[in-house]
Design a protein around this motif. Structure first.
Motif, PDB file in Angstrom:
ATOM      1  N   GLU A   1       1.059   4.137  -2.890  1.00  0.00           N
ATOM      2  CA  GLU A   1       0.828   5.547  -2.529  1.00  0.00           C
ATOM      3  C   GLU A   1       1.995   6.413  -2.990  1.00  0.00           C
ATOM      4  OE1 GLU A   1      -0.167   8.255   1.437  1.00  0.00           O
ATOM      5  OE2 GLU A   1      -0.196   6.059   1.551  1.00  0.00           O
ATOM      6  N   THR A   2       3.210   5.904  -2.836  1.00  0.00           N
ATOM      7  CA  THR A   2       4.392   6.639  -3.301  1.00  0.00           C
ATOM      8  C   THR A   2       4.335   6.882  -4.804  1.00  0.00           C
ATOM      9  OG1 THR A   2       5.773   5.749  -1.529  1.00  0.00           O
ATOM     10  CG2 THR A   2       6.909   6.564  -3.483  1.00  0.00           C
ATOM     11  N   LEU A   3       3.836   5.907  -5.548  1.00  0.00           N
ATOM     12  CA  LEU A   3       3.710   6.046  -6.998  1.00  0.00           C
ATOM     13  C   LEU A   3       2.574   6.991  -7.388  1.00  0.00           C
ATOM     14  CD1 LEU A   3       4.112   2.307  -8.143  1.00  0.00           C
ATOM     15  CD2 LEU A   3       5.764   4.154  -8.466  1.00  0.00           C
ATOM     16  N   GLY A   4       1.659   7.246  -6.449  1.00  0.00           N
ATOM     17  CA  GLY A   4       0.502   8.082  -6.755  1.00  0.00           C
ATOM     18  C   GLY A   4      -0.526   7.369  -7.618  1.00  0.00           C
ATOM     19  N   ALA A   5      -0.507   6.051  -7.601  1.00  0.00           N
ATOM     20  CA  ALA A   5      -1.410   5.266  -8.442  1.00  0.00           C
ATOM     21  C   ALA A   5      -2.793   5.158  -7.822  1.00  0.00           C
ATOM     22  CB  ALA A   5      -0.830   3.874  -8.669  1.00  0.00           C
ATOM     23  N   THR A   6      -3.809   5.192  -8.677  1.00  0.00           N
ATOM     24  CA  THR A   6      -5.196   5.115  -8.194  1.00  0.00           C
ATOM     25  C   THR A   6      -5.999   4.013  -8.891  1.00  0.00           C
ATOM     26  OG1 THR A   6      -5.910   6.786  -9.803  1.00  0.00           O
ATOM     27  CG2 THR A   6      -5.251   7.571  -7.609  1.00  0.00           C
TER      28      THR A   6
ATOM     29  N   ASP B   1      -2.988   2.421 -13.918  1.00  0.00           N
ATOM     30  CA  ASP B   1      -1.800   3.285 -13.856  1.00  0.00           C
ATOM     31  C   ASP B   1      -0.644   2.664 -13.071  1.00  0.00           C
ATOM     32  OD1 ASP B   1      -2.936   3.474 -11.350  1.00  0.00           O
ATOM     33  OD2 ASP B   1      -3.239   5.648 -11.389  1.00  0.00           O
TER      34      ASP B   1
ATOM     35  N   SER C   1       0.827  -1.209   0.000  1.00  0.00           N
ATOM     36  CA  SER C   1       0.000   0.000   0.000  1.00  0.00           C
ATOM     37  C   SER C   1       0.861   1.258   0.000  1.00  0.00           C
ATOM     38  CB  SER C   1      -0.929  -0.001   1.222  1.00  0.00           C
ATOM     39  OG  SER C   1      -1.692   1.189   1.276  1.00  0.00           O
TER      40      SER C   1
ATOM     41  N   GLU D   1       3.923   1.564  -1.122  1.00  0.00           N
ATOM     42  CA  GLU D   1       4.596   1.707  -2.407  1.00  0.00           C
ATOM     43  C   GLU D   1       3.655   2.269  -3.472  1.00  0.00           C
ATOM     44  OE1 GLU D   1       7.857   1.399  -2.989  1.00  0.00           O
ATOM     45  OE2 GLU D   1       7.983   1.087  -0.830  1.00  0.00           O
TER      46      GLU D   1
END
Length: 350
Positions: free
Chosen positions: A28-33, A85, A24, A26
């Motif tokens: 969040e760090t990528l900004g993936a949704t 993404d 989770s 990682e």
């Protein structure tokens, strides 16, 4: 001393018992949704737990050994349709390989969660199979942005698979010792990888749920992959890739069978590498160290046991000869390669 060494950009988390939170974080760090989770049917429940706190847009479970091109195309199509993404792959080398196939054409970032000791998660190498031919390549897009190692995810890995997968990792170390781009840093990582694997695998063989053994083996497998991806694919992997693609042989078991034969073939003409490996095994020689470990693990012995036909030996010689790097320590000929393959097919002692 003159060499150029490149370290690949990747974050690695050793987080025993903490995979859901680590994955989770990682994502969040990528900004993936909108995340695509890739996991085979057998890992579906495990993947659901690992990705419980991830914004999942798509779950994909068509995972096939050696990543056939048509399987990769279907996964790419589904990723595009779902407008994902990021990718999270939970599984072994085939699962990671499929995520890489998607990333190769889309550039999507991967968070890899290994459940075997395959090591693909730490490399920028991709592989696809079309018919009987397996093609591999190198591309920065396929290197996972991050890897989450959680020893608790491997406590139920069957004993036979643990042994084969661990010896596959060991093959990365051995091949890295004389790979086409090998440098002293690769050899240090490979030797330490051997030490970790030789120490961890017997513990896991005795107790498949040994967290200490799994962590030690994962550590060795990671270093194996790092050294291998830097040094490049040597004789051992060229043999196994040809055989695997040509005869649809199981990946890890093929590596486990072929490894002692390639080590015995090359070691006499690579004395410095041989000495490093012997020290890592804590044995008088590298060949003896590997043989002792294989006896302890009751390792796979014969390619014939995994479906390779005897007449496949002659069929495989030419494509293998064409693929082996020029810097292989021992010159390879049709005659000595045929002898090596025959011994591996029959399960003869190396």
């Amino acid at each position: 001393m003159k060499f150029t060494h490149e370290s690949l950009p990747q974050r690695v988390r050793f987080a025993t018992g903490e995979a859901p939170a680590a994955v989770s974080a990682e994502i969040e760090t990528l900004g993936a949704t909108r995340v695509m989770v890739i996991a085979g049917e057998r890992e579906a429940e495990l993947a659901a737990r690992v990705t419980a706190d991830v914004p999942v847009a798509l779950r994909h479970d068509e995972v096939v050994m050696h990543v056939p091109v048509e399987v990769a195309e279907r996964a790419r199509e589904r990723a595009a349709e779902a407008d994902v993404d990021a990718l999270v792959c939970v599984g072994g080398g085939s699962t990671t390989g499929l995520a890489k196939a998607v990333a190769l054409t889309t550039g999507l970032p991967i968070v890899a969660v290994p459940t075997t000791y395959a090591g693909s998660e730490a490399t920028n190498v991709w592989g696809l199979t079309s018919g009987e031919t397996k093609t591999t390549g190198i591309d920065a897009r396929v290197l996972p942005r991050s890897v989450v190692y959680d020893a608790t995810l491997l406590t139920t890995l069957p004993g036979e698979m643990t042994v084969a997968s661990g010896l596959n990792a060991l093959a990365h170390c051995v091949d890295a010792m004389w790979g086409p781009r090998v440098d002293p840093i690769d050899q240090v990582n490979a030797a330490e990888g051997i030490r970790g694997l030789a120490g961890g695998l017997p513990k896991v063989a005795r107790d498949s749920a040994s967290i200490e053994g799994i962590e030690e083996t994962l550590y060795g497998a990671y270093l194996a992959a790092v050294s291998f991806t830097s040094a490049g694919s040597g004789m051992h992997h060229k043999i196994c890739h040809v055989l695997g693609g040509m005869f649809n042989l199981p990946h890890a078991q093929t590596h486990a069978v072929v490894l002692p034969h390639v080590l015995a073939f090359n070691a006499p003409n690579a004395p410095e590498a041989e000495a490093r490996m012997a020290a890592a095994f804590g044995a008088p020689s590298a060949v003896e160290g590997l043989a002792g470990l294989r006896r302890t693990l009751s390792a796979p012995k014969a390619l014939a046991d995994y479906g390779m036909p005897e007449d496949g030996i002659a069929k495989a010689v030419a494509p293998i000869l064409a693929a082996i790097p020029d810097n292989n320590p021992t010159p390879v000929t049709e005659e000595n390669l045929t002898a090596l393959l025959t011994a591996a097919w029959a399960g003869e002692e190396s």
